[in-house]
Write an enzyme that holds these catalytic residues in place. Structure first.
Site, short mmCIF file in Angstrom:
data_model
loop_
_atom_site.label_atom_id
_atom_site.label_comp_id
_atom_site.label_asym_id
_atom_site.label_seq_id
_atom_site.Cartn_x
_atom_site.Cartn_y
_atom_site.Cartn_z
N CYS A 1 0.19 -1.61 -0.60
CA CYS A 1 0.12 -0.10 0.21
C CYS A 1 1.28 -0.26 1.44
O CYS A 1 1.56 0.84 1.67
CB CYS A 1 -1.24 0.06 0.66
N GLU B 1 -8.66 3.25 3.44
CA GLU B 1 -7.27 2.82 3.61
C GLU B 1 -6.68 3.45 2.28
O GLU B 1 -7.04 2.79 1.23
CB GLU B 1 -7.19 1.06 3.84
N1 NAI Z 1 -2.93 2.46 -1.04
C1 NAI Z 1 -3.44 1.32 -1.67
O1 NAI Z 1 -3.80 0.39 -0.87
C2 NAI Z 1 -3.81 1.10 -2.68
C3 NAI Z 1 -3.54 2.17 -3.68
N2 NAI Z 1 -4.04 2.27 -4.96
C4 NAI Z 1 -3.78 3.33 -5.76
O2 NAI Z 1 -5.03 3.39 -6.62
C5 NAI Z 1 -4.63 3.76 -8.20
C6 NAI Z 1 -5.89 3.19 -8.79
O3 NAI Z 1 -6.20 1.86 -8.40
P1 NAI Z 1 -7.66 1.36 -8.09
O4 NAI Z 1 -7.59 0.13 -7.28
O5 NAI Z 1 -8.55 1.36 -8.98
O6 NAI Z 1 -8.35 2.46 -7.09
P2 NAI Z 1 -9.70 3.43 -7.18
O7 NAI Z 1 -9.40 4.20 -5.77
O8 NAI Z 1 -9.39 4.18 -8.26
O9 NAI Z 1 -10.88 2.47 -7.07
C7 NAI Z 1 -11.18 1.65 -5.75
C8 NAI Z 1 -12.68 1.38 -5.75
O10 NAI Z 1 -13.31 2.52 -5.39
C9 NAI Z 1 -14.23 3.00 -6.65
N3 NAI Z 1 -14.08 4.19 -6.82
C10 NAI Z 1 -12.96 5.16 -7.23
N4 NAI Z 1 -13.21 6.65 -7.17
C11 NAI Z 1 -14.57 6.53 -6.92
C12 NAI Z 1 -15.52 7.52 -6.66
N5 NAI Z 1 -15.01 8.86 -7.00
N6 NAI Z 1 -16.70 7.49 -6.57
C13 NAI Z 1 -17.29 6.23 -6.32
N7 NAI Z 1 -16.33 5.06 -6.24
C14 NAI Z 1 -15.01 5.25 -6.50
C15 NAI Z 1 -13.71 2.34 -7.97
O11 NAI Z 1 -14.84 1.96 -8.86
C16 NAI Z 1 -13.20 0.98 -7.30
O12 NAI Z 1 -14.32 -0.08 -7.16
C17 NAI Z 1 -3.40 2.93 -7.99
O13 NAI Z 1 -2.69 3.32 -9.47
C18 NAI Z 1 -2.61 3.37 -7.16
O14 NAI Z 1 -1.77 4.43 -6.94
C19 NAI Z 1 -4.69 1.11 -5.40
C20 NAI Z 1 -4.77 -0.12 -4.66
C21 NAI Z 1 -4.30 -0.06 -3.42
O1 AKG Z 2 0.88 -6.06 2.90
C1 AKG Z 2 0.10 -6.59 3.05
O2 AKG Z 2 -0.12 -7.79 3.49
C2 AKG Z 2 -1.29 -5.98 2.94
C3 AKG Z 2 -1.13 -4.70 2.13
C4 AKG Z 2 -2.61 -3.75 1.83
O3 AKG Z 2 -3.07 -3.63 2.50
C5 AKG Z 2 -2.59 -3.28 0.49
O4 AKG Z 2 -1.80 -3.09 -0.41
O5 AKG Z 2 -3.74 -2.91 0.31
#
Ligand code: NAI
Ligand code: AKG
Length: 527
Positions: free
Chosen positions: A302, A265
Site C-alpha cells: 500500500c 487502512e
Molecule cells: N491498500 C492496501 O493496503 C491494500 C489494498 N488492497 C486492494 O484490495 C483489493 C482486494 O484485496 P483483498 O486483500 O482481498 O481486500 P478486501 O478488502 O477485498 O478484503 C480484505 C478482508 O476484508 C473482508 N471484506 C471485504 N469486503 C467486506 C465486506 N463488504 N464486508 C465484510 N468483510 C469484507 C474480506 O473477506 C477480507 O477478509 C486488491 O486488489 C487491492 O486493490 C489489498 C491489500 C492491501
Molecule cells: O511498506 C510496508 O512495509 C507496509 C505496507 C503496508 O502496510 C501494506 O501494504 O498494507
C-alpha cells in the site's frame, strides 16, 4: 502442526458448518489441502461472547503479565518453524526471504508492544489533587487513565500474511491495550492464519489467561466479517485491504445501534516528487532506485510509489530512461490471488486505453498468475482533468506526471486524496521548493520522507502509517508503531474515589512506578 481447517474459538477448535473453501496456491491456481469450513453465526456469537467475558479480567492483567503474554505469542510463532514459511509461500506466492523478514517484523512488533506495556506510559496517568480550600468552589480529586475499549475485530490483509494479519500490528496493539481480539482470517491465506492462530491460542493457555482473549474465524465470503462488526460486543475494528471493503465495514459499524470506530487502512498512490536539482544531479540513480521500490513484492504494497511528479527537464528525461531500462528487465512476479491479478490487469489496461496516457515501458511478460510491471506518463493538465488517473492500481504500475513548473506539481498534490506517504527527492538547491510544498504534503499524507521511497515501513515509536481518508478511515491514527495502541484505548476520569477503589496506576505512592502527570506536570516515578 497439522492444519485442520477449523475455527479457533477461545480454547476450542470447531469445524465450521458454513460453506467450505480451500486455499489456492498463488503460483499455479491449484487448490491446497485441507478444506476450510466457514464459521456460522453461532460461531461468531460464541467468539464474541467469550471475548466479552474475558474483557474485564484481561484488561486488568498486570503490565508484566500482559507483556509476557505478547512475548509468548512471539515465541510461539517462531516455534512453528519452517512449516509456517512454506505454507505462507504457497498461499501468497511471496518468496521465502521476504516472508522470513516479515516473520521477524511480526515477532519484533509483538516484542515492541511488550515493551510499551511494561513501560505503562500508554496509560497516560494524570492526577489533579483535590483543593478543598479553593475559592469560590473546592476542586475535587480527579484522576485519569486510559482503559481498553473492549473486544476488537481484526481483518488480516492479503498482502502481508504475517505482519498485517492474524497476529499482525492490529492484533498486537489491541492485545497490548488490553482488548481481546476476534480475528477474521483472510481467505487468501487460511492455512497461514490457522498456524498463527494456534500459536496465539497456545500462548493464551500457557499464560493462564481467559480463553476468550483470542479467537479466529474462517470465511470464504463476507458474511462472518459483517456479523462480527455488527455484534454489539465488538467495540472497534482494525482492517487493512481495499477501499471498497474498508468502506463497507465503516458503513456496517456506523449502522449499528451503538456505532463503533473502524480503523481501516485502504488505498494510497503515494506521490513521489522529484525536484529539479536532485533530478539534474542524479536522475538516473533515482530512476533505478524507484523501479526497485515499485516492483518490490510485485508492487503489492500500500506504500507503493504509484505517482511520480516532476518538472520537464533533461534530468527528468534521464530519470525516465534509467527507470524504463530497469523496468524492461524486471521479471514478472506471482501475485497474491487470481482476483488481485485480474484487478491489476484491468487497472493497467485502463491506463493503456486512456488517450492522455503514454506507455513508457513494460516489464518482462510472465505466466498466468504473474503481474507484469508497467510505467506510464501523462501531463499535469490531463491528470487534473481526469479523476480516474488518481485511482490506485494495486501492483507494480506507476504513472509519471510531467509538469510545466513547480506550480503544476503543487496543483496536482492539492488535487490528491489522502495518502499514506509522500516522498520528495531533493538536493540543497531544492530546499526552497521543498519548503513551499511541505504544508501541502502535511495536509495530504501521514508520512513525508526525503530521498527514499515509502515501501518498507519501520516499526517504531515515531512511525505514522496512516493518513487522511481514503488512505485510512481516521487520519488521526497509525496502524504501525507504538502509537497504534491508542486506537484501542479511551480515557476514564475518577473523581473523588477512595484510595482503596482506585486502579493501581492512579494510587498515591505510585505503586506501578509510572511517569504520571501531576497537576499538569510530568513527574518521574519515585520523584
Ligand atoms: N491498500 C492496501 O493496503 C491494500 C489494498 N488492497 C486492494 O484490495 C483489493 C482486494 O484485496 P483483498 O486483500 O482481498 O481486500 P478486501 O478488502 O477485498 O478484503 C480484505 C478482508 O476484508 C473482508 N471484506 C471485504 N469486503 C467486506 C465486506 N463488504 N464486508 C465484510 N468483510 C469484507 C474480506 O473477506 C477480507 O477478509 C486488491 O486488489 C487491492 O486493490 C489489498 C491489500 C492491501
Ligand atoms: O511498506 C510496508 O512495509 C507496509 C505496507 C503496508 O502496510 C501494506 O501494504 O498494507
Amino acid at each position: 502442526m497439522p492444519i485442520t481447517g477449523e475455527n479457533l474459538i477461545g480454547a476450542a477448535t470447531r469445524r465450521g458448518a458454513g460453506e467450505t473453501f480451500r486455499a489456492v496456491e498463488a503460483a499455479t491456481g491449484n487448490s491446497l489441502e485441507p478444506a476450510f469450513a466457514s464459521a456460522t453465526p453461532t460461531d461468531v456469537e460464541r467468539a464474541c461472547a467469550l471475548a466479552a467475558e474475558a474483557f474485564d479480567s484481561y484488561r486488568e492483567t498486570s503490565l508484566e503479565d500482559r507483556a509476557r503474554f505478547l512475548e509468548a505469542v512471539a515465541d510461539a510463532i517462531v516455534a512453528i518453524g519452517d512449516e509456517l514459511i512454506v505454507r505462507c509461500m504457497a498461499e501468497s506466492g511471496l518468496p521465502r526471504a521476504r516472508l522470513e523478514g516479515e516473520r521477524g517484523r511480526t515477532v519484533g512488533q509483538l516484542k515492541m508492544f511488550a515493551g510499551v506495556v511494561r513501560d505503562g506510559g500508554f496509560l497516560e496517568a494524570r492526577i489533579d489533587p483535590a483543593q478543598p480550600d479553593r475559592k469560590p468552589l473546592p476542586r475535587p480529586d480527579l484522576r485519569l487513565r486510559q482503559i481498553a475499549v473492549g473486544p476488537v475485530a481484526v481483518f488480516g490483509a492479503s498482502n502481508f500474511p504475517l505482519a498485517f494479519s492474524v497476529a499482525g500490528g492490529d492484533t498486537a496493539s489491541a492485545l497490548a491495550a488490553g482488548c481481546p481480539v476476534v480475528a477474521k482470517a483472510h481467505p487468501a491465506h487460511p492455512g497461514t492464519s490457522e498456524l498463527v492462530g494456534r500459536a496465539v491460542q497456545a500462548a493464551v493457555k500457557e499464560c493462564g489467561l481467559p480463553e476468550g482473549v483470542f479467537s479466529l474465524l474462517m470465511d470464504s465470503g463476507i458474511a462472518v466479517g459483517q456479523a462480527l462488526v455488527a455484534d454489539p460486543r465488538i467495540a472497534a475494528v482494525g482492517f487493512t485491504g481495499s477501499r471498497r471493503g474498508g468502506v463497507a465495514l465503516m458503513q456496517a459499524a456506523a449502522a449499528r445501534t451503538q456505532p463503533i470506530p473502524v480503523y481501516a487502512e485502504m488505498s494510497s498512490i503515494n506521490p513521489v516528487v522529484l525536484l529539479p536539482a536532485a533530478l539534474e544531479a542524479r536522475g538516473r540513480d533515482i530512476g533505478r532506485a524507484f523501479v526497485g521500490s515499485l516492483t518490490l513484492g510485485s508492487g503489492q504494497f500500500c506504500t507503493n510509489p504509484g505517482l511520480i511528479l516532476a518538472v520537464e527537464s533533461a534530468g527528468l528525461d534521464g530519470f525516465l530512461q534509467a527507470a524504463s531500462a530497469a523496468l524492461r528487465e524486471t521479471q514478472a512476479a506471482t501475485m497474491l490471488t487470481p482476483g488481485i491479478h485480474k484487478a491489476y490487469c484491468a487497472g493497467v489496461a485502463a491506463l493503456e486505453a486512456n488517450p492522455a496516457v503514454t506507455t513508457l515501458a513494460q516489464g518482462l511478460a510472465g505466466g498466468t498468475h504473474q503481474g507484469q510491471a508497467a510505467l506510464f506518463s501523462t501531463t499535469a493538465q490531463a491528470f487534473l482533468a481526469d479523476h480516474s488517473l488518481a485511482e490506485e492500481v494495486f501492483g507494480a504500475a506507476s504513472l509519471v506526471v510531467r509538469c510545466p513548473d513547480l506550480a503544476a506539481i503543487r496543483a496536482v498534490l492539492e488535487r490528491l486524496e489522502g495518502q499514506l506517504t509522500a516522498a520528495v527527492h531533493l538536493d540543497e538547491g531544492d530546499h526552497d521548493a521543498a519548503r513551499a510544498l511541505l504544508p501541502v504534503l502535511e495536509r495530504r499524507v501521514g508520512r513525508i520522507l526525503v530521498n527514499g521511497f515509502g515501501t518498507g515501513v519501520e516499526v517504531g515509536h515515531a512511525m505514522v502509517h496512516g493518513g487522511p481518508y481514503p488512505a485510512t478511515s481516521d487520519g488521526r491514527t497509525t496502524s504501525v508503531g507504538s502509537l497504534a495502541i491508542h486506537r484501542f484505548l479511551r480515557p476514564v476520569s475518577y473523581q473523588d474515589l477512595p484510595e482503596a477503589l482506585l486502579p493501581a496506576a492512579l494510587r498515591d505512592g505510585n505503586p506501578l512506578k509510572l511517569w504520571r502527570r501531576q497537576d499538569g506536570k510530568l513527574v518521574a516515578p519515585g520523584a
